[in-house]
Design a protein around this motif. Structure first.
Motif, PDB file in Angstrom:
ATOM      1  N   ALA B 169     -26.415   3.702  18.575  1.00 28.33           N
ATOM      2  CA  ALA B 169     -25.087   4.619  18.198  1.00 28.33           C
ATOM      3  C   ALA B 169     -25.370   5.590  18.258  1.00 28.33           C
ATOM      4  N   VAL B 172     -25.744   6.290  22.577  1.00 28.34           N
ATOM      5  CA  VAL B 172     -24.322   6.763  22.896  1.00 28.34           C
ATOM      6  C   VAL B 172     -23.714   8.563  22.305  1.00 28.34           C
ATOM      7  N   ARG B 322     -31.991  12.327   8.459  1.00 29.76           N
ATOM      8  CA  ARG B 322     -31.151  11.108   7.853  1.00 29.76           C
ATOM      9  C   ARG B 322     -30.775  10.919   8.856  1.00 29.76           C
ATOM     10  N   GLN B 325     -27.392  12.393   9.013  1.00 33.38           N
ATOM     11  CA  GLN B 325     -27.486  14.030   9.693  1.00 33.38           C
ATOM     12  C   GLN B 325     -27.815  13.686  10.772  1.00 33.38           C
ATOM     13  N   ARG B 328     -24.061  13.691  12.451  1.00 33.24           N
ATOM     14  CA  ARG B 328     -23.971  15.570  12.003  1.00 33.24           C
ATOM     15  C   ARG B 328     -24.220  15.768  14.034  1.00 33.24           C
TER      16      ARG B 328
END
Lengths: 202, 365
Positions: B169, B172, B322, B325, B328
Motif C-alpha cells: 500500500a 503504490v 504511524r 499518517q 495521509r
C-alpha cells in the motif's frame, strides 16, 4: 532479422503459455502472477514493434500498480477452490459459445482478406533518435484532444463514484489532526506539581 | 576495440560476429556497473553503522581489519558480514511455498539492478542511452514491490504477510507523488532522456539546476524516495517493534542478504536519480577553474554521497511514522502539492516570451 524472429517467437511462446496458466492454475495467486508475466512479455513484444512508450506504460500502469492491488486482494481472500470449481460443466456450453464467437471475430480480422491486411506495408523503421513519446503526446493533445479529454473525464467520474460508493462515515473513529499535534505546547500537556517529599514507612 | 570486433567477425561470420561482439561488450559494461555498485552497497552499510554510531555517541564497528593494519579497523566489517551470510543456512519454513519463497529475493534485486542500465555517469558513459529512459526507470522501480509481496505471502507467516501488505500500500501510494514530481522535471527539460535532462541544467552555475525552480518537488521526491525504499522513518513494512521484521522475517542467510542488498541498491538509485534530476548530475556547481578540473563522474559521486547521508541522517533522527499518517502524507499532502506545482509550471511556460525573458525566469524557461 533472424535475431528479432527468435525473440518474437520466444516471447510469443511465453505469452501464450502464461496466458494459459492464468486460466488453468488452481491457485489464484499463481494465476495473478502469471498475468503479470504475460503483461511483461506483451510489453516486450510491443518493444519489438517500436512502441516503446506504450510498452513501458503497460509495465508502469498494469504491472506496477493495477496488478499489485489485484494481488493484494487475491492474497487476502480466503477462496474455497472446490466451491469455485462447482458448476464447471453447467457453464461450459455458454463459455464455449463466447470463446467460439471471439475466435471467429479475431480470425475474420486477422485473415486479412476482408480488411486488406495483406496489402498493408510494414511499419517504417525509424532512426535511433526518433521519440515515439513526443509523437504520441503531439497527437493526443492536438488531433485527438476531445477524445482524450472525454476519456479522462470518464475515468475521473468512475474514480469519484468508486470513492463515493465505498465511503463510510464512522462515528467512533479516532482521528488526530497532525497540525494540532505539531503545534502542541509543553504547557498544554504537562503539569508540574510541587509536593512535599514522602517519607519511607518503616 | 575495432580490431577485437574484426576478430569476432572473422571467427563467427559477419552476422553472428557483430552480434556476439555487442553482447560481449555489453556484458563487460554490465559488470563494470554492477560490481562497483555492490561494493558501494557493502560500504554503504558500513558507513550507515559508523555514521549512526557517531550520531548516537558510540563507536560503531571497529574490529575487523585487513592484514592486521591498525588504521583500517572496521573497514573489513562488510566483507566479514558477506562471508558470514554466505556460510549461513537458508531455512525454508514448513508450509511455505518453496518456489515463490526462493523467487521473491530474486524479484526484489532484479529491478534494483536493471534500473541502472539507463543511468548516465558522465556525458558519454552510459550503458543504454534510450529516449524513454526516465519512464524505463519508473517502470523498473515499480516492479520491485513484487518481491516484497511474494515474500510476505510465500513465507506462510502472519507477520510477514502484514509487512507485505503495508509495504504494498505504501509503495503504490508514494509512487504517484514520485511520478508527478518527475513530470515537473520533464516539463522543464522537455525530454525523457536522462542525458538530456542533465544537459538541460547546464548554464554556468548551480542556479541553473532544477533544484531551485522545483524546490518543493525536490523535497517531495526525496521524501517519497525514502518511503519507496521502505527506510526509516517510513519502515512500517519492517517495523521491528510491531511485526518483528516484516516481510523478510522468515528469511535467513543469503536469501535475507539479497533483500538487504536490494534495499541499499535502491537507496543508491534514488540518491542518484535525485542528483541527476535536481542537482545537475555530473555538472560542477560553478563553471570556473578549480571546479571544472574535477571530472564529472566525481561530482556525481559527491552528490550521491550527499543525498545518501540524508538517508542515514533521517534514520538516526526521526521516530517511525504511524501507518495512517504515512498514508495521509502521501495522498493528502504530497499529491496536491505536486498537482498545484504542475499547473504553476504550465502557466509559467505559457507566458509570453517577453515576460519569460525577465530575470530570474530566463534562467530556467
Amino acid at each position: 532479422m533472424i535475431f528479432q524472429d527468435i525473440i518474437f517467437y520466444t516471447f510469443s511462446a511465453i505469452l501464450i503459455a502464461s496466458a494459459l496458466g492464468v486460466i488453468t492454475f488452481r491457485n489464484p495467486v499463481y494465476s495473478a502472477l502469471l498475468l503479470v508475466l504475460s503483461f511483461i512479455t506483451c510489453a516486450g513484444l510491443w518493444l519489438l514493434l517500436e512502441a516503446e512508450f506504450l510498452a513501458i506504460a503497460l509495465v508502469l500502469v498494469y504491472v506496477g500498480a493495477v496488478m499489485v492491488l489485484f494481488l493484494f486482494v487475491v492474497m487476502m481472500l480466503d477462496i474455497n477452490l472446490d466451491q469455485l470449481r462447482e458448476g464447471f460443466w453447467k457453464w461450459f456450453p455458454f463459455g464455449g459459445l463466447i470463446a467460439l464467437v471471439m475466435v471467429g471475430e479475431i480470425s475474420i480480422v486477422l485473415m486479412g482478406k476482408y480488411f486488406g491486411l495483406d496489402e498493408m506495408p510494414s511499419p517504417k523503421p525509424h532512426a535511433a533518435d526518433y521519440s515515439n513519446t513526443k509523437e504520441l503526446g503531439r497527437l493526443i493533445y492536438t488531433e485527438y484532444v476531445y477524445a482524450f479529454e472525454l476519456a479522462a473525464v470518464l475515468l475521473l467520474i468512475a474514480m469519484v463514484a468508486a470513492i463515493a460508493l465505498t465511503l463510510r462515515h464512522r462515528e467512533d473513529k479516532k482521528i488526530v489532526d497532525p497540525a494540532k499535534q505539531v503545534n502542541v505546547q509543553k504547557k498544554d500537556r504537562l503539569r508540574i506539581v510541587s509536593m512535599p517529599v514522602e517519607k519511607k514507612n518503616s | 576495440m575495432e580490431t577485437i570486433q574484426q576478430y569476432f567477425v572473422q571467427f563467427f561470420g559477419i552476422q553472428w560476429g557483430s552480434m556476439l561482439f555487442s553482447l560481449a561488450t555489453n556484458m563487460i559494461f554490465i559488470f563494470a556497473i554492477v560490481v562497483p555498485l555492490l561494493l558501494g552497497v557493502a560500504y554503504l552499510t558500513f558507513a550507515e553503522r559508523k555514521i549512526i554510531a557517531y550520531m548516537q555517541i558510540r563507536v560503531g564497528p571497529n574490529r575487523v581489519t585487513f592484514f592486521g593494519i591498525p588504521w583500517l579497523r572496521g573497514w573489513g566489517q562488510p566483507i566479514a558480514d558477506a562471508v558470514k551470510a554466505i556460510m549461513k543456512e537458508i531455512i525454508i519454513p514448513t508450509g511455505a511455498n518453496k518456489f515463490l519463497f526462493v523467487l521473491a529475493p530474486v524479484l526484489t534485486i532484479m529491478p534494483a539492478l536493471a534500473a541502472w542500465a539507463v543511468i548516465p555517469f558522465s556525458p558519454e558513459l552510459v550503458l543504454a542511452d534510450i529516449n524513454a529512459g526516465l519512464l524505463y526507470i519508473l517502470a523498473m522501480t515499480s516492479m520491485g514491490i513484487y518481491g516484497v509481496i511474494i515474500a510476505g505471502w510465500a513465507s506462510n507467516s502472519k507477520y510477514a504477510f502484514l509487512g507485505a501488505m503495508r509495504s504494498a500500500a505504501q509503495v503504490v501510494s508514494y509512487e504517484l507523488a514520485m511520478g508527478f514530481a518527475l513530470v515537473c522535471v520533464l516539463m522543464l527539460s522537455q525530454s525523457l532522456n536522462i542525458g538530456d535532462i542533465v544537459s538541460g541544467q547546464e548554464g554556468g552555475s548551480l542556479l541553473n539546476w532544477y533544484l531551485i525552480p522545483l524546490f518543493p518537488m525536490f523535497l517531495v521526491y526525496l521524501i517519497s524516495g525514502v518511503a519507496e525504499t521502505n527506510r526509516a522513518p517510513f519502515d512500517v513494512a519492517e517495523g521491528e517493534s510491531e511485526i518483528v521484521a516484516g516481510f523478510h522475517v522468515d528469511y535467513s542467510g543469503m536469501a535475507f542478504t539479497v533483500f538487504f542488498l536490494a534495499e541499499y541498491a535502491n537507496m543508491i538509485l534514488v540518491a542518484t536519480l535525485t542528483s541527476i534530476m535536481f542537482l545537475g548530475g555530473w555538472l560542477p556547481p560553478v563553471d570556473v577553474m578549480p571546479f571544472t578540473l574535477i571530472p564529472g563522474f566525481i561530482w556525481l559521486l559527491l552528490k550521491i554521497a550527499f543525498i545518501l547521508f540524508f538517508f542515514l541522517w533521517f534514520r538516526a533522527t526521526f521516530p517511525r511514522y504511524r501507518y495512517d499518517q504515512i498514508m495521509r502524507l502521501g495522498w493528502k499532502v504530497f499529491i496536491p502539492i505536486t498537482l498545484v506545482w504542475i499547473v504553476v509550471l504550465g502557466l509559467i511556460m505559457q507566458l509570453p516570451e517577453s515576460v519569460r525573458s525577465v530575470f530570474p525566469l530566463n534562467i530556467w524557461f
